[in-house]
Design an enzyme around this catalytic site. Structure first.
Site, PDB file in Angstrom:
ATOM      1  N   SER A  20       0.822  -1.223   0.000  1.00 42.41           N
ATOM      2  CA  SER A  20       0.000   0.000   0.000  1.00 42.41           C
ATOM      3  C   SER A  20       0.854   1.271   0.000  1.00 42.41           C
ATOM      4  O   SER A  20       1.833   1.383   0.743  1.00 42.41           O
ATOM      5  CB  SER A  20      -0.915   0.004   1.229  1.00 42.41           C
ATOM      6  OG  SER A  20      -1.590   1.247   1.293  1.00 42.41           O
ATOM      7  N   THR A  67      -8.785  -1.462   2.122  1.00 43.46           N
ATOM      8  CA  THR A  67      -8.462  -1.987   0.801  1.00 43.46           C
ATOM      9  C   THR A  67      -8.795  -3.474   0.760  1.00 43.46           C
ATOM     10  O   THR A  67      -9.394  -4.016   1.699  1.00 43.46           O
ATOM     11  CB  THR A  67      -7.000  -1.626   0.420  1.00 43.46           C
ATOM     12  OG1 THR A  67      -6.790  -2.026  -0.926  1.00 43.46           O
ATOM     13  CG2 THR A  67      -5.963  -2.286   1.319  1.00 43.46           C
ATOM     14  N   LYS A  71     -13.405  -4.202   1.413  1.00 45.67           N
ATOM     15  CA  LYS A  71     -14.255  -3.047   1.056  1.00 45.67           C
ATOM     16  C   LYS A  71     -15.754  -3.331   1.134  1.00 45.67           C
ATOM     17  O   LYS A  71     -16.534  -2.463   1.509  1.00 45.67           O
ATOM     18  CB  LYS A  71     -13.913  -2.558  -0.354  1.00 45.67           C
ATOM     19  CG  LYS A  71     -12.576  -1.868  -0.467  1.00 45.67           C
ATOM     20  CD  LYS A  71     -12.401  -1.346  -1.873  1.00 45.67           C
ATOM     21  CE  LYS A  71     -11.050  -0.747  -2.102  1.00 45.67           C
ATOM     22  NZ  LYS A  71     -10.937  -0.113  -3.414  1.00 45.67           N
ATOM     23  N   ASN A  92     -14.168   2.628   1.134  1.00 42.07           N
ATOM     24  CA  ASN A  92     -12.700   2.635   1.218  1.00 42.07           C
ATOM     25  C   ASN A  92     -12.192   3.651   2.237  1.00 42.07           C
ATOM     26  O   ASN A  92     -10.997   3.745   2.464  1.00 42.07           O
ATOM     27  CB  ASN A  92     -12.064   2.870  -0.162  1.00 42.07           C
ATOM     28  CG  ASN A  92     -12.202   4.304  -0.613  1.00 42.07           C
ATOM     29  OD1 ASN A  92     -13.024   5.055  -0.088  1.00 42.07           O
ATOM     30  ND2 ASN A  92     -11.418   4.681  -1.586  1.00 42.07           N
ATOM     31  N   ASP A 108     -13.102   6.949  -3.818  1.00 40.75           N
ATOM     32  CA  ASP A 108     -12.672   6.746  -5.216  1.00 40.75           C
ATOM     33  C   ASP A 108     -13.529   7.593  -6.161  1.00 40.75           C
ATOM     34  O   ASP A 108     -13.076   7.976  -7.241  1.00 40.75           O
ATOM     35  CB  ASP A 108     -12.796   5.264  -5.617  1.00 40.75           C
ATOM     36  CG  ASP A 108     -11.638   4.442  -5.080  1.00 40.75           C
ATOM     37  OD1 ASP A 108     -10.583   5.029  -4.766  1.00 40.75           O
ATOM     38  OD2 ASP A 108     -11.794   3.210  -4.969  1.00 40.75           O
ATOM     39  N   GLY A 136     -16.368  -3.511 -12.524  1.00 40.17           N
ATOM     40  CA  GLY A 136     -16.039  -3.869 -11.141  1.00 40.17           C
ATOM     41  C   GLY A 136     -16.231  -2.685 -10.208  1.00 40.17           C
ATOM     42  O   GLY A 136     -16.969  -1.734 -10.514  1.00 40.17           O
ATOM     43  N   ILE A 227      -7.286   4.525 -15.254  1.00 39.52           N
ATOM     44  CA  ILE A 227      -7.094   4.611 -13.798  1.00 39.52           C
ATOM     45  C   ILE A 227      -5.905   3.769 -13.325  1.00 39.52           C
ATOM     46  O   ILE A 227      -5.493   3.859 -12.183  1.00 39.52           O
ATOM     47  CB  ILE A 227      -8.371   4.252 -13.001  1.00 39.52           C
ATOM     48  CG1 ILE A 227      -8.675   2.771 -13.095  1.00 39.52           C
ATOM     49  CG2 ILE A 227      -9.557   5.090 -13.447  1.00 39.52           C
ATOM     50  CD1 ILE A 227      -9.596   2.333 -11.973  1.00 39.52           C
TER      51      ILE A 227
HETATM   52  P1  ATR Z   1     -11.800  -3.214  -9.051  1.00 37.44           P
HETATM   53  O1  ATR Z   1     -12.423  -3.069  -7.696  1.00 37.44           O
HETATM   54  O2  ATR Z   1     -10.363  -2.782  -9.104  1.00 37.44           O
HETATM   55  O3  ATR Z   1     -12.616  -2.603 -10.130  1.00 37.44           O
HETATM   56  P2  ATR Z   1     -12.838  -5.797  -9.746  1.00 37.44           P
HETATM   57  O4  ATR Z   1     -14.122  -5.445  -9.077  1.00 37.44           O
HETATM   58  O5  ATR Z   1     -12.276  -7.157  -9.555  1.00 37.44           O
HETATM   59  O6  ATR Z   1     -11.694  -4.798  -9.319  1.00 37.44           O
HETATM   60  O7  ATR Z   1     -13.010  -5.505 -11.326  1.00 37.44           O
HETATM   61  C1  ATR Z   1     -11.975  -5.760 -12.232  1.00 37.44           C
HETATM   62  C2  ATR Z   1     -12.408  -5.323 -13.641  1.00 37.44           C
HETATM   63  O8  ATR Z   1     -11.314  -5.621 -14.527  1.00 37.44           O
HETATM   64  C3  ATR Z   1     -13.616  -6.077 -14.171  1.00 37.44           C
HETATM   65  O9  ATR Z   1     -14.316  -5.260 -15.076  1.00 37.44           O
HETATM   66  C4  ATR Z   1     -12.942  -7.244 -14.895  1.00 37.44           C
HETATM   67  O10 ATR Z   1     -13.724  -7.838 -15.900  1.00 37.44           O
HETATM   68  P3  ATR Z   1     -14.732  -9.082 -15.560  1.00 37.44           P
HETATM   69  O11 ATR Z   1     -15.912  -8.470 -14.891  1.00 37.44           O
HETATM   70  O12 ATR Z   1     -15.031  -9.651 -16.881  1.00 37.44           O
HETATM   71  O13 ATR Z   1     -13.942  -9.994 -14.648  1.00 37.44           O
HETATM   72  C5  ATR Z   1     -11.762  -6.545 -15.524  1.00 37.44           C
HETATM   73  N1  ATR Z   1     -10.690  -7.493 -15.860  1.00 37.44           N
HETATM   74  C6  ATR Z   1      -9.744  -7.970 -15.031  1.00 37.44           C
HETATM   75  N2  ATR Z   1      -8.916  -8.838 -15.691  1.00 37.44           N
HETATM   76  C7  ATR Z   1      -9.381  -8.911 -16.968  1.00 37.44           C
HETATM   77  C8  ATR Z   1      -8.965  -9.612 -18.156  1.00 37.44           C
HETATM   78  N3  ATR Z   1      -7.910 -10.426 -18.157  1.00 37.44           N
HETATM   79  N4  ATR Z   1      -9.685  -9.415 -19.278  1.00 37.44           N
HETATM   80  C9  ATR Z   1     -10.753  -8.578 -19.313  1.00 37.44           C
HETATM   81  N5  ATR Z   1     -11.189  -7.889 -18.228  1.00 37.44           N
HETATM   82  C10 ATR Z   1     -10.518  -8.049 -17.071  1.00 37.44           C
END
Ligand code: ATR
Length: 281
Positions: A20, A67, A71, A92, A108, A136, A227
């Site tokens: 972190s 984190t 969350k 967060n 955020d 996400g 981001i």
């Molecule tokens: P965060 O809180 O950082 O947004 P998260 O809730 O796990 O983390 O969301 C991650 C995002 O990255 C999601 O939109 C995820 O897509 P999926 O919903 O299809 O899982 C996307 N993501 C992560 N790895 C990916 C990959 N290899 N290909 C496409 N999308 C990916």
């Protein structure tokens, strides 16, 4: 650095936590502002979360950042929550009130918008069309921020379509805005309508696959915002910059979200200067 017996105490909780950057950011600002306070990182296992949070309350902490993986769980524990937390379904930043209650917020949302405002000062989000990649937690924060700023329409694409559809249904039930899911091919074609393109996924991050998206239809006037902040210049941003689009990097979102907690706990609005940007990037 002053840390007396009366020091204001804050923390970041997570598991893992050693990566972190929050302690570095907050302790830099504490020193810069000569505040009698301290900010520490605490590794807390999910099964110990309730007990540890109660201990922070009992020990007189002013609050804490949250984190992964806590969350969503903290969201359930907080007695009161901001609208941002409600829309994101995640907390967060927690402020411990004088009555010992937990007030949960999602900074955020502020971080996402204030970083955009700092780096694209002439860009007004009102009535604009935004294109968001991801569904996400970070996408929720970005989307709620865009809604608050008055965008007209948001197109969303995501690998997992159901997750995006669920997110859209949830926001549609709470906010008066047009949100629409597009598969990646449709999304790329519709980019001709785009004012702001945002990547909220982890694609493009160090040790992750790159984000592969065709920008051919994107107007040169559109802003591209990633981001991801490690690396600062992702492939998406470098492609966008090379074709003449204005870009916004992710490091400022991390700093701007930290401002919110710092101000709530330590009662001073910290400055985001070049030195702190350099230290953490
Ligand atoms: P965060 O809180 O950082 O947004 P998260 O809730 O796990 O983390 O969301 C991650 C995002 O990255 C999601 O939109 C995820 O897509 P999926 O919903 O299809 O899982 C996307 N993501 C992560 N790895 C990916 C990959 N290899 N290909 C496409 N999308 C990916």
């Amino acid at each position: 650095m002053i840390i007396s017996g009366k020091a204001i105490k804050a923390a970041v909780i997570g598991d893992p936590i050693s990566h972190s950057l929050s302690p570095q950011i907050h302790n830099y600002w504490l020193e810069q502002n000569k505040i009698d306070g301290v900010y520490i990182a605490l590794k807390i296992h999910p099964e110990d979360l309730q007990d540890c949070v109660q201990s922070l309350v009992k020990m007189g902490f002013a609050g804490f950042n949250v984190t992964l993986p806590h969350k969503e769980e903290i969201f359930k524990i907080c007695q009161r929550k901001s609208k941002s937390a409600e829309f994101c379904k995640a907390v967060n930043t927690v402020i411990i009130t004088s009555e010992g209650e937990l007030f949960g917020h999602n900074s955020d949302v502020d971080g996402f918008i204030n970083n955009l405002k700092e780096n694209a000062q002439d860009f007004d989000l009102k009535d604009k069309i935004a294109f968001v990649i991801g569904a996400g937690g970070a996408a929720r924060a970005a989307i709620y921020g865009l809604i608050k700023e008055g965008v007209r329409k948001i197109y969303i694409t995501n690998r997992n379509e159901k997750k995006a559809i669920d997110l859209i249904a949830d926001f549609n039930s709470k906010a008066n805005i047009v949100l629409e899911f597009l598969n990646q091919i449709e999304f790329e074609e519709r980019l001709k309508e785009c004012d702001l393109l945002v990547n909220t996924t982890s694609l493009g991050m160090e040790n992750q696959p790159p984000l592969l998206i065709n920008l051919d239809f994107l107007p040169k006037s559109a802003i591209v915002y990633d981001i991801v902040y490690k690396p600062l210049m992702t492939e998406l941003l470098s492609n966008a910059q090379n074709r003449g689009n204005k870009i916004v990097t992710g490091i400022g979102m991390l700093l701007h979200q930290a401002v919110v907690g710092f101000e709530a706990w330590f009662k001073v609005k910290p400055e985001i200067d070049q030195s702190i940007k350099k230290q953490i990037s």
